[in-house]
Design a protein around this motif. Structure first.
Motif, PDB file in Angstrom:
ATOM      1  N   ASN A  37       0.684  -1.241  -0.118  1.00 20.91           N
ATOM      2  CA  ASN A  37      -0.056  -0.066  -0.060  1.00 20.91           C
ATOM      3  C   ASN A  37       1.105   1.173  -0.037  1.00 20.91           C
ATOM      4  O   ASN A  37       1.243   1.484   1.138  1.00 20.91           O
ATOM      5  N   PRO A  38       1.144   1.847  -1.026  1.00 22.21           N
ATOM      6  CA  PRO A  38       1.999   3.045  -1.362  1.00 22.21           C
ATOM      7  C   PRO A  38       1.734   4.099  -0.408  1.00 22.21           C
ATOM      8  O   PRO A  38       2.476   4.866  -0.054  1.00 22.21           O
ATOM      9  N   VAL A  39       0.517   4.331  -0.314  1.00 20.86           N
ATOM     10  CA  VAL A  39      -0.081   5.493   0.653  1.00 20.86           C
ATOM     11  C   VAL A  39       0.519   5.275   1.982  1.00 20.86           C
ATOM     12  O   VAL A  39       0.912   6.392   2.722  1.00 20.86           O
ATOM     13  N   LYS A  40       0.521   4.130   2.691  1.00 26.50           N
ATOM     14  CA  LYS A  40       0.732   3.902   3.992  1.00 26.50           C
ATOM     15  C   LYS A  40       2.276   3.554   4.302  1.00 26.50           C
ATOM     16  O   LYS A  40       2.721   3.474   5.299  1.00 26.50           O
ATOM     17  N   GLU A  41       3.138   3.665   3.121  1.00 31.05           N
ATOM     18  CA  GLU A  41       4.472   3.242   3.215  1.00 31.05           C
ATOM     19  C   GLU A  41       5.297   4.158   4.070  1.00 31.05           C
ATOM     20  O   GLU A  41       6.134   3.892   4.737  1.00 31.05           O
ATOM     21  N   ASP A  42       5.015   5.560   3.848  1.00 31.47           N
ATOM     22  CA  ASP A  42       6.026   6.522   4.440  1.00 31.47           C
ATOM     23  C   ASP A  42       5.027   7.178   5.511  1.00 31.47           C
ATOM     24  O   ASP A  42       4.222   8.020   5.178  1.00 31.47           O
ATOM     25  N   LYS A  43       4.968   6.848   6.797  1.00 33.90           N
ATOM     26  CA  LYS A  43       4.126   7.255   7.757  1.00 33.90           C
ATOM     27  C   LYS A  43       4.789   8.549   8.378  1.00 33.90           C
ATOM     28  O   LYS A  43       4.203   8.926   9.605  1.00 33.90           O
ATOM     29  N   GLN A  44       5.815   9.073   7.953  1.00 33.68           N
ATOM     30  CA  GLN A  44       6.303  10.234   8.732  1.00 33.68           C
ATOM     31  C   GLN A  44       5.630  11.376   8.545  1.00 33.68           C
ATOM     32  O   GLN A  44       5.013  11.565   7.652  1.00 33.68           O
ATOM     33  N   THR A  45       5.635  12.285   9.659  1.00 34.45           N
ATOM     34  CA  THR A  45       5.031  13.813   9.300  1.00 34.45           C
ATOM     35  C   THR A  45       6.223  14.686   8.483  1.00 34.45           C
ATOM     36  O   THR A  45       7.447  14.196   8.276  1.00 34.45           O
ATOM     37  N   TYR A  46       5.506  15.600   7.765  1.00 35.60           N
ATOM     38  CA  TYR A  46       5.982  16.367   6.856  1.00 35.60           C
ATOM     39  C   TYR A  46       6.948  17.736   7.437  1.00 35.60           C
ATOM     40  O   TYR A  46       7.071  18.628   6.788  1.00 35.60           O
ATOM     41  N   PHE A  47       6.773  17.901   8.890  1.00 40.09           N
ATOM     42  CA  PHE A  47       7.409  19.074   9.684  1.00 40.09           C
ATOM     43  C   PHE A  47       8.857  18.964   9.612  1.00 40.09           C
ATOM     44  O   PHE A  47       9.271  17.715   9.877  1.00 40.09           O
ATOM     45  N   LYS A  48       9.346  19.906   9.491  1.00 43.12           N
ATOM     46  CA  LYS A  48      10.949  19.835   9.642  1.00 43.12           C
ATOM     47  C   LYS A  48      11.640  19.649  10.893  1.00 43.12           C
ATOM     48  O   LYS A  48      12.556  18.685  11.081  1.00 43.12           O
ATOM     49  N   GLU A  49      10.648  20.115  11.807  1.00 41.40           N
ATOM     50  CA  GLU A  49      11.026  19.930  13.182  1.00 41.40           C
ATOM     51  C   GLU A  49       9.886  19.267  14.046  1.00 41.40           C
ATOM     52  O   GLU A  49       8.802  19.604  13.501  1.00 41.40           O
ATOM     53  N   PRO A  50      10.129  18.606  15.155  1.00 45.95           N
ATOM     54  CA  PRO A  50       8.797  18.373  15.983  1.00 45.95           C
ATOM     55  C   PRO A  50       8.232  19.664  16.508  1.00 45.95           C
ATOM     56  O   PRO A  50       8.821  20.446  16.843  1.00 45.95           O
ATOM     57  N   ARG A  51       6.715  19.446  16.578  1.00 44.39           N
ATOM     58  CA  ARG A  51       6.101  20.338  17.398  1.00 44.39           C
ATOM     59  C   ARG A  51       6.252  20.563  18.685  1.00 44.39           C
ATOM     60  O   ARG A  51       6.575  19.316  19.298  1.00 44.39           O
ATOM     61  N   LYS A  52       6.298  21.693  19.055  1.00 44.62           N
ATOM     62  CA  LYS A  52       6.622  22.161  20.627  1.00 44.62           C
ATOM     63  C   LYS A  52       5.120  21.633  21.516  1.00 44.62           C
ATOM     64  O   LYS A  52       4.263  22.296  21.000  1.00 44.62           O
ATOM     65  N   VAL A  53       5.275  21.016  22.171  1.00 41.52           N
ATOM     66  CA  VAL A  53       3.788  20.333  22.796  1.00 41.52           C
ATOM     67  C   VAL A  53       3.461  21.460  23.926  1.00 41.52           C
ATOM     68  O   VAL A  53       2.463  21.545  23.893  1.00 41.52           O
ATOM     69  N   PHE A  54       4.199  22.101  24.911  1.00 34.24           N
ATOM     70  CA  PHE A  54       3.741  22.975  25.660  1.00 34.24           C
ATOM     71  C   PHE A  54       2.684  24.043  25.050  1.00 34.24           C
ATOM     72  O   PHE A  54       1.621  24.171  25.572  1.00 34.24           O
ATOM     73  N   PRO A  55       3.565  24.838  24.310  1.00 30.72           N
ATOM     74  CA  PRO A  55       2.596  25.902  23.469  1.00 30.72           C
ATOM     75  C   PRO A  55       1.229  25.320  22.775  1.00 30.72           C
ATOM     76  O   PRO A  55       0.201  26.206  22.930  1.00 30.72           O
ATOM     77  N   VAL A  56       1.352  24.400  22.346  1.00 33.35           N
ATOM     78  CA  VAL A  56       0.224  23.787  21.656  1.00 33.35           C
ATOM     79  C   VAL A  56      -0.823  23.420  22.529  1.00 33.35           C
ATOM     80  O   VAL A  56      -2.004  23.850  22.539  1.00 33.35           O
ATOM     81  N   VAL A  57      -0.533  22.853  23.761  1.00 30.46           N
ATOM     82  CA  VAL A  57      -1.362  22.479  24.773  1.00 30.46           C
ATOM     83  C   VAL A  57      -1.852  23.660  25.481  1.00 30.46           C
ATOM     84  O   VAL A  57      -3.011  24.040  25.511  1.00 30.46           O
TER      85      VAL A  57
END
Length: 191
Positions: A104-124
Motif C-alpha cells: 500500500n504505497p499510501v501507508k509506506e511513508d508514515k512520517q510527518t512532513y514537518f521539518k522539526e517536531p512540534r513544541k507540545v507545551f505551547p500547543v497544549v
C-alpha cells in the motif's frame, strides 16, 4: 386541427416508449471490464491498443483465442489468454520492475512532513485557552441574552447593567478565543 393534435399526441406517446426501449437494451449489454493497480495502464488485445485501465469494452470480433496484455511504464507486463467469448472481468496487480511489491504505497511513508517536531507545551496551552474562552464566550453571551429577556419582562434597569457587563465579558472571551486559536495554528503549522 385534429390532424395536428393527433401528430403531437403520437410524438409525445412514441418518443418516451422508444427512449425507454433504448434504456432497456443498453442495460442488457454485458461489457468486459479490466482494471489495474496502479491504474492508467495500457490494455492490448492481440497487440492492438484498446484503451487504459479502468476500461469497459466489448470484444471487437469473435475470433479465439485472444491475447490480452496490460502494460505500464516501470512495471512488468501482465498477459492472459482468453479462450471464451463470455463476459471478462479482471483486476491486474502490476509488479514494479525493481521486483519488490509495495502493498500500500499510501501507508509506506508514515512520517510527518514537518521539518522539526512540534513544541507540545505551547500547543497544549493555546488549545486550553481556545477551549476555555469559547465556553466562557458562550456562557456570558447566554447570560446577556437572559438579562435582556428579564428586562423585557420585568422592566428592571439593573438587568440592563448586568447585560452590558455580560456582553463585555463575552466580547473579551471572543477576543481570547480568536487569539488562542491563532496561537494554536501558529504553533501547529508555522513555528
Amino acid at each position: 386541427m385534429l390532424k395536428r393534435n393527433f401528430k403531437v399526441i403520437l410524438i409525445l406517446f412514441i418518443f418516451p416508449v422508444l427512449n425507454y426501449a433504448q434504456e432497456i437494451d443498453s442495460a442488457l449489454i454485458n461489457y468486459n471490464f479490466i482494471n489495474s493497480s496502479p491504474q492508467n495502464a495500457e490494455v492490448f488485445v492481440n497487440d492492438k491498443r484498446i484503451g487504459s485501465t479502468p476500461l469497459y469494452f466489448m470484444w471487437a470480433d469473435s475470433l479465439l483465442p485472444k491475447i490480452l496484455k496490460v502494460k505500464l511504464k516501470g512495471y512488468l507486463e501482465e498477459s492472459e489468454t482468453v479462450t471464451g467469448n463470455e463476459v471478462y472481468s479482471r483486476n491486474f496487480l502490476l509488479k514494479p520492475d525493481g521486483g519488490y511489491l509495495i502493498s500500500n504505497p499510501v501507508k509506506e511513508d508514515k512520517q510527518t512532513y514537518f521539518k522539526e517536531p512540534r513544541k507540545v507545551f505551547p500547543v497544549v496551552i493555546s488549545s486550553v485557552v481556545t477551549a476555555v474562552s469559547g465556553v466562557a464566550a458562550y456562557y456570558f453571551k447566554s447570560k446577556a441574552s437572559e438579562n435582556q429577556k428579564n428586562y423585557d419582562i420585568y422592566g428592571d434597569p439593573a438587568e440592563l447593567d448586568k447585560k452590558r457587563d455580560n456582553n463585555l465579558l463575552g466580547n473579551l472571551s471572543i477576543i481570547a478565543l480568536q487569539a488562542g486559536f491563532g496561537a494554536l495554528m501558529y504553533f501547529l503549522f508555522l513555528d
